[in-house]
Design a protein around this motif. Sequence first.
Motif, short mmCIF file in Angstrom:
data_model
loop_
_atom_site.label_atom_id
_atom_site.label_comp_id
_atom_site.label_asym_id
_atom_site.label_seq_id
_atom_site.Cartn_x
_atom_site.Cartn_y
_atom_site.Cartn_z
N GLU A 277 0.93 -1.18 -0.01
CA GLU A 277 0.04 0.03 -0.08
C GLU A 277 0.84 1.12 0.01
OE1 GLU A 277 -2.46 -0.68 3.68
OE2 GLU A 277 -3.56 -2.31 2.49
N SER A 282 -0.64 -2.17 -4.44
CA SER A 282 -1.50 -3.30 -4.01
C SER A 282 -2.42 -3.56 -5.11
CB SER A 282 -2.74 -2.54 -2.93
OG SER A 282 -1.84 -2.04 -1.73
N ASP A 283 -2.54 -3.02 -6.16
CA ASP A 283 -3.54 -3.46 -7.12
C ASP A 283 -3.11 -4.49 -7.91
OD1 ASP A 283 -1.66 -1.62 -8.08
OD2 ASP A 283 -2.83 -1.33 -10.06
N ARG A 284 -1.84 -4.92 -7.88
CA ARG A 284 -1.13 -6.25 -8.52
C ARG A 284 -0.73 -7.03 -7.47
NH1 ARG A 284 3.23 -3.86 -11.53
NH2 ARG A 284 2.93 -1.75 -10.41
#
Length: 409
Positions: A277, A282-284
């Motif tokens: 984060e 975080s998205d991957r």
Amino acid sequence: MKTERRFPGVRITKKAEISVKNGHPWVYGEEITEGADGLSGQLYADVFSQKGSYLGTGFVSEKSKIRIRILSDNANENFSDSFFERRVKYAVDYRKTVMGDDFSACRLIFGEADGFPGLTVDRFNNILVAQVLSYGTEQVKTIIFDCLIKYLRELGETIDGLYERNDVAIRELEGLAQYKGWYETPLCKHPDVTYTEFCENGITYNVDFENGQKTGFFLDQKYNRRAIAKIAKGKTVLDCFTHTGSFALNAAKGGALKVTAVDISESACDMARKNAEKNGLSDRMEFIAADVFDLLTEMAEKKNSPYDFIILDPPAFTKSRKTVKNAERGYKEINYKAMKLLPRGGYFATCSCSHFMKDELFVKMLNSAARDAGVSLKQIEARQQACDHPILWNVPETDYLKFYIFQIV
């Protein structure tokens, strides 16, 4: 006329004499043939050959199997404060030279490789974290720690405190108590918190140096993480034994499409998740608290692996020669399963951080695992620990990390 010695002396076996002359600093109790009774209550002792030739002087440890740890072979050395201060400056100057821009997060003292038996000091930006594992070093640590803080500040570095992680059972073998806490010195008004932030390979980490493994973060893999980042672009990555997520984060920053990071510790996964984060990754990334052996077995049974890059960074499976065979079986199991899960053309990084798992044995194990998995290994890189953990060729215990990157063909 022979020079009168200040310290009690011992004579050692011919085999031990050869080892000491070759530069190894340890003398075991069983290697002392004469003078052992005179070591009680002593901090230093001289070491002589069977014929009486002076070989060196070192710390005495009455309770350890390693009875004497040789510090110097200079017969005129008196081990004043200036002796230890010189060594501190030498160790720091070495890191300043070899680490360059990475000097703010590195190992400043690496035990015997720097002439400080059983001492580790890691730097995480403004905080130093130390671990003392030998009786003699414990007795002089105030000199070492104060010099370290003062010299770093002379170099323009900000140091706010030194934290001791002496909460390890091996200290009891030296007759030393276990504990952890701030090193109290007039030189530092340490912070109230026991975590800090630092940057490595362009990634920012929070490190919990009070509760994390060893000193809180494994700095020895710094450049190995950078190496896997170079080939992670466009890959779907499985990072096993992720700890605080360092390999996984480097893979994500390197352009991986998706990274799954696994560790048996829920708290480690939480820390890794926070680090993701913090770095906007975080998205991957996803984090799974699970036993790696069980997870790899389950995935192998399903025969449906989405990964084309697997990283294995396990803890040391052996800490003694007696358990090497068991360790070899453990290493082979996880490496075999990882190889079976990868497609042809997939990528594979694997390592061992145990000194007792010698490189030739590790390579033999990898070859055996590859044969059983029905694959071939195309070596991309063979690497070791970062240069802030220097390998002293006459002290093989300092050479411990094996790291390989392959393509599966």
